[in-house]
Motif scaffolding. Structure first.
Motif, PDB file in Angstrom:
ATOM      1  N   TYR A   1      45.896  41.848  40.574  1.00 40.85           N
ATOM      2  CA  TYR A   1      45.314  42.889  41.426  1.00 40.85           C
ATOM      3  C   TYR A   1      43.828  42.953  41.098  1.00 40.85           C
ATOM      4  O   TYR A   1      43.439  43.337  39.991  1.00 40.85           O
ATOM      5  CB  TYR A   1      45.987  44.235  41.176  1.00 40.85           C
ATOM      6  CG  TYR A   1      47.405  44.289  41.672  1.00 40.85           C
ATOM      7  CD1 TYR A   1      47.686  44.695  42.976  1.00 40.85           C
ATOM      8  CD2 TYR A   1      48.473  43.928  40.863  1.00 40.85           C
ATOM      9  CE1 TYR A   1      48.986  44.740  43.452  1.00 40.85           C
ATOM     10  CE2 TYR A   1      49.779  43.975  41.328  1.00 40.85           C
ATOM     11  CZ  TYR A   1      50.026  44.380  42.620  1.00 40.85           C
ATOM     12  OH  TYR A   1      51.312  44.428  43.086  1.00 40.85           O
ATOM     13  N   LEU A   2      43.007  42.580  42.074  1.00 38.80           N
ATOM     14  CA  LEU A   2      41.569  42.458  41.876  1.00 38.80           C
ATOM     15  C   LEU A   2      40.801  43.237  42.935  1.00 38.80           C
ATOM     16  O   LEU A   2      41.329  43.552  43.998  1.00 38.80           O
ATOM     17  CB  LEU A   2      41.164  40.980  41.941  1.00 38.80           C
ATOM     18  CG  LEU A   2      41.925  40.011  41.027  1.00 38.80           C
ATOM     19  CD1 LEU A   2      41.585  38.574  41.382  1.00 38.80           C
ATOM     20  CD2 LEU A   2      41.624  40.295  39.578  1.00 38.80           C
ATOM     21  N   TYR A   3      39.553  43.508  42.620  1.00 39.94           N
ATOM     22  CA  TYR A   3      38.628  44.151  43.563  1.00 39.94           C
ATOM     23  C   TYR A   3      37.420  43.232  43.642  1.00 39.94           C
ATOM     24  O   TYR A   3      36.775  42.951  42.623  1.00 39.94           O
ATOM     25  CB  TYR A   3      38.253  45.539  43.050  1.00 39.94           C
ATOM     26  CG  TYR A   3      37.296  46.308  43.924  1.00 39.94           C
ATOM     27  CD1 TYR A   3      37.560  46.513  45.277  1.00 39.94           C
ATOM     28  CD2 TYR A   3      36.145  46.867  43.395  1.00 39.94           C
ATOM     29  CE1 TYR A   3      36.688  47.240  46.077  1.00 39.94           C
ATOM     30  CE2 TYR A   3      35.271  47.615  44.182  1.00 39.94           C
ATOM     31  CZ  TYR A   3      35.543  47.785  45.520  1.00 39.94           C
ATOM     32  OH  TYR A   3      34.678  48.505  46.309  1.00 39.94           O
ATOM     33  N   ASP A   4      37.121  42.730  44.841  1.00 35.68           N
ATOM     34  CA  ASP A   4      36.102  41.693  44.980  1.00 35.68           C
ATOM     35  C   ASP A   4      34.693  42.130  44.579  1.00 35.68           C
ATOM     36  O   ASP A   4      33.848  41.298  44.280  1.00 35.68           O
ATOM     37  CB  ASP A   4      36.115  41.083  46.382  1.00 35.68           C
ATOM     38  CG  ASP A   4      35.932  42.094  47.487  1.00 35.68           C
ATOM     39  OD1 ASP A   4      35.846  43.310  47.205  1.00 35.68           O
ATOM     40  OD2 ASP A   4      35.896  41.693  48.664  1.00 35.68           O
TER      41      ASP A   4
ATOM     42  N   GLY B   1      32.713  43.030  38.886  1.00 38.53           N
ATOM     43  CA  GLY B   1      32.304  41.901  38.063  1.00 38.53           C
ATOM     44  C   GLY B   1      33.366  41.499  37.053  1.00 38.53           C
ATOM     45  O   GLY B   1      33.569  40.305  36.788  1.00 38.53           O
ATOM     46  N   THR B   2      34.045  42.462  36.481  1.00 42.80           N
ATOM     47  CA  THR B   2      35.101  42.174  35.512  1.00 42.80           C
ATOM     48  C   THR B   2      36.255  41.432  36.184  1.00 42.80           C
ATOM     49  O   THR B   2      36.834  40.506  35.606  1.00 42.80           O
ATOM     50  CB  THR B   2      35.606  43.474  34.856  1.00 42.80           C
ATOM     51  OG1 THR B   2      34.482  44.176  34.304  1.00 42.80           O
ATOM     52  CG2 THR B   2      36.602  43.196  33.754  1.00 42.80           C
ATOM     53  N   CYS B   3      36.565  41.818  37.409  1.00 41.81           N
ATOM     54  CA  CYS B   3      37.625  41.120  38.161  1.00 41.81           C
ATOM     55  C   CYS B   3      37.229  39.675  38.435  1.00 41.81           C
ATOM     56  O   CYS B   3      38.062  38.766  38.337  1.00 41.81           O
ATOM     57  CB  CYS B   3      37.915  41.837  39.478  1.00 41.81           C
ATOM     58  SG  CYS B   3      38.697  43.441  39.281  1.00 41.81           S
ATOM     59  N   ARG B   4      35.963  39.459  38.763  1.00 42.15           N
ATOM     60  CA  ARG B   4      35.488  38.098  39.017  1.00 42.15           C
ATOM     61  C   ARG B   4      35.591  37.248  37.749  1.00 42.15           C
ATOM     62  O   ARG B   4      35.989  36.080  37.804  1.00 42.15           O
ATOM     63  CB  ARG B   4      34.058  38.115  39.559  1.00 42.15           C
ATOM     64  CG  ARG B   4      33.973  38.622  40.998  1.00 42.15           C
ATOM     65  CD  ARG B   4      32.625  38.359  41.626  1.00 42.15           C
ATOM     66  NE  ARG B   4      31.525  39.063  40.966  1.00 42.15           N
ATOM     67  CZ  ARG B   4      31.077  40.264  41.314  1.00 42.15           C
ATOM     68  NH1 ARG B   4      31.631  40.917  42.320  1.00 42.15           N
ATOM     69  NH2 ARG B   4      30.083  40.823  40.670  1.00 42.15           N
ATOM     70  N   LYS B   5      35.270  37.842  36.604  1.00 41.65           N
ATOM     71  CA  LYS B   5      35.390  37.120  35.327  1.00 41.65           C
ATOM     72  C   LYS B   5      36.845  36.768  35.047  1.00 41.65           C
ATOM     73  O   LYS B   5      37.155  35.656  34.609  1.00 41.65           O
ATOM     74  CB  LYS B   5      34.840  37.961  34.172  1.00 41.65           C
ATOM     75  CG  LYS B   5      33.348  38.072  34.143  1.00 41.65           C
ATOM     76  CD  LYS B   5      32.919  38.948  32.972  1.00 41.65           C
ATOM     77  CE  LYS B   5      31.440  39.255  33.030  1.00 41.65           C
ATOM     78  NZ  LYS B   5      31.032  40.184  31.970  1.00 41.65           N
ATOM     79  N   ALA B   6      37.738  37.713  35.283  1.00 45.53           N
ATOM     80  CA  ALA B   6      39.166  37.477  35.039  1.00 45.53           C
ATOM     81  C   ALA B   6      39.691  36.382  35.968  1.00 45.53           C
ATOM     82  O   ALA B   6      40.415  35.482  35.528  1.00 45.53           O
ATOM     83  CB  ALA B   6      39.956  38.770  35.246  1.00 45.53           C
ATOM     84  N   LYS B   7      39.313  36.443  37.242  1.00 45.33           N
ATOM     85  CA  LYS B   7      39.752  35.440  38.217  1.00 45.33           C
ATOM     86  C   LYS B   7      39.245  34.063  37.804  1.00 45.33           C
ATOM     87  O   LYS B   7      39.999  33.075  37.831  1.00 45.33           O
ATOM     88  CB  LYS B   7      39.234  35.821  39.606  1.00 45.33           C
ATOM     89  CG  LYS B   7      39.648  34.864  40.693  1.00 45.33           C
ATOM     90  CD  LYS B   7      39.132  35.350  42.045  1.00 45.33           C
ATOM     91  CE  LYS B   7      39.465  34.390  43.169  1.00 45.33           C
ATOM     92  NZ  LYS B   7      38.983  34.898  44.467  1.00 45.33           N
ATOM     93  N   GLN B   8      37.996  33.991  37.392  1.00 44.44           N
ATOM     94  CA  GLN B   8      37.412  32.723  36.958  1.00 44.44           C
ATOM     95  C   GLN B   8      38.158  32.198  35.729  1.00 44.44           C
ATOM     96  O   GLN B   8      38.458  31.003  35.643  1.00 44.44           O
ATOM     97  CB  GLN B   8      35.928  32.916  36.647  1.00 44.44           C
ATOM     98  CG  GLN B   8      35.222  31.645  36.238  1.00 44.44           C
ATOM     99  CD  GLN B   8      33.752  31.874  35.951  1.00 44.44           C
ATOM    100  OE1 GLN B   8      33.326  32.974  35.603  1.00 44.44           O
ATOM    101  NE2 GLN B   8      32.952  30.839  36.099  1.00 44.44           N
ATOM    102  N   TRP B   9      38.479  33.069  34.778  1.00 43.26           N
ATOM    103  CA  TRP B   9      39.208  32.645  33.579  1.00 43.26           C
ATOM    104  C   TRP B   9      40.569  32.071  33.964  1.00 43.26           C
ATOM    105  O   TRP B   9      40.955  31.007  33.477  1.00 43.26           O
ATOM    106  CB  TRP B   9      39.382  33.816  32.604  1.00 43.26           C
ATOM    107  CG  TRP B   9      39.933  33.373  31.293  1.00 43.26           C
ATOM    108  CD1 TRP B   9      39.234  33.074  30.168  1.00 43.26           C
ATOM    109  CD2 TRP B   9      41.318  33.149  30.966  1.00 43.26           C
ATOM    110  NE1 TRP B   9      40.089  32.674  29.170  1.00 43.26           N
ATOM    111  CE2 TRP B   9      41.367  32.699  29.635  1.00 43.26           C
ATOM    112  CE3 TRP B   9      42.511  33.256  31.669  1.00 43.26           C
ATOM    113  CZ2 TRP B   9      42.569  32.386  28.993  1.00 43.26           C
ATOM    114  CZ3 TRP B   9      43.708  32.936  31.043  1.00 43.26           C
ATOM    115  CH2 TRP B   9      43.724  32.509  29.719  1.00 43.26           C
ATOM    116  N   LEU B  10      41.287  32.769  34.828  1.00 40.35           N
ATOM    117  CA  LEU B  10      42.609  32.304  35.254  1.00 40.35           C
ATOM    118  C   LEU B  10      42.508  30.931  35.924  1.00 40.35           C
ATOM    119  O   LEU B  10      43.292  30.025  35.639  1.00 40.35           O
ATOM    120  CB  LEU B  10      43.264  33.324  36.193  1.00 40.35           C
ATOM    121  CG  LEU B  10      43.673  34.654  35.558  1.00 40.35           C
ATOM    122  CD1 LEU B  10      44.017  35.679  36.641  1.00 40.35           C
ATOM    123  CD2 LEU B  10      44.837  34.475  34.593  1.00 40.35           C
TER     124      LEU B  10
END
Length: 120
Positions: A6-9, A12-21
């Motif tokens: 569950y992300l919010y575009d 910034g923290t969500c973008r970091k998590a998505k990139q890590w995954l």
């Protein structure tokens, strides 16, 4: 089970998590938390699986949290009331929220992600 992120575009923290995954080859379903927040029963399951206090699921730095005065109201609320409130507005939920039904991470810390989602 599929990993749901569950992300919010605009987060910034969500973008970091998505990139890590993505960089670690973790297959996941991206869900926009503001458009499709998890239902109260799903939040209840994630909360129980996480082992965290329920108040850790609230985005305490968010605008809606402050506007609703939740800092003072949460201690008097029941678990059901808190879960319904979280399910009513994705911006109230601390993000990113990632779960496969058994493992749950709230927020993003690289070491926690490595422990929870590494080697998948």
């Amino acid at each position: 089970m599929t990993i749901k992120a569950y992300l919010y575009d605009k987060c910034g923290t969500c973008r970091k998590a998505k990139q890590w995954l993505q960089q670690n080859g973790v297959s996941f379903e991206e869900i926009l938390i503001v458009d499709a927040p998890p239902a109260a029963d799903e939040l209840h399951s994630m909360w129980r699986a996480s082992g965290l206090p329920l108040n850790k699921f609230f985005n305490t730095s968010g605008q809606f949290y402050r506007e609703l005065g939740l800092k003072d109201k949460l201690p008097a609320m029941s678990e059901d009331e808190m879960l319904k409130l979280l399910a009513s507005n994705g911006k109230l939920i601390k993000r990113p929220l990632v779960s496969d039904g058994q493992t749950v991470t709230v927020g993003f810390k690289e070491d926690e992600y490595e422990k929870a989602w590494g080697n998948r």
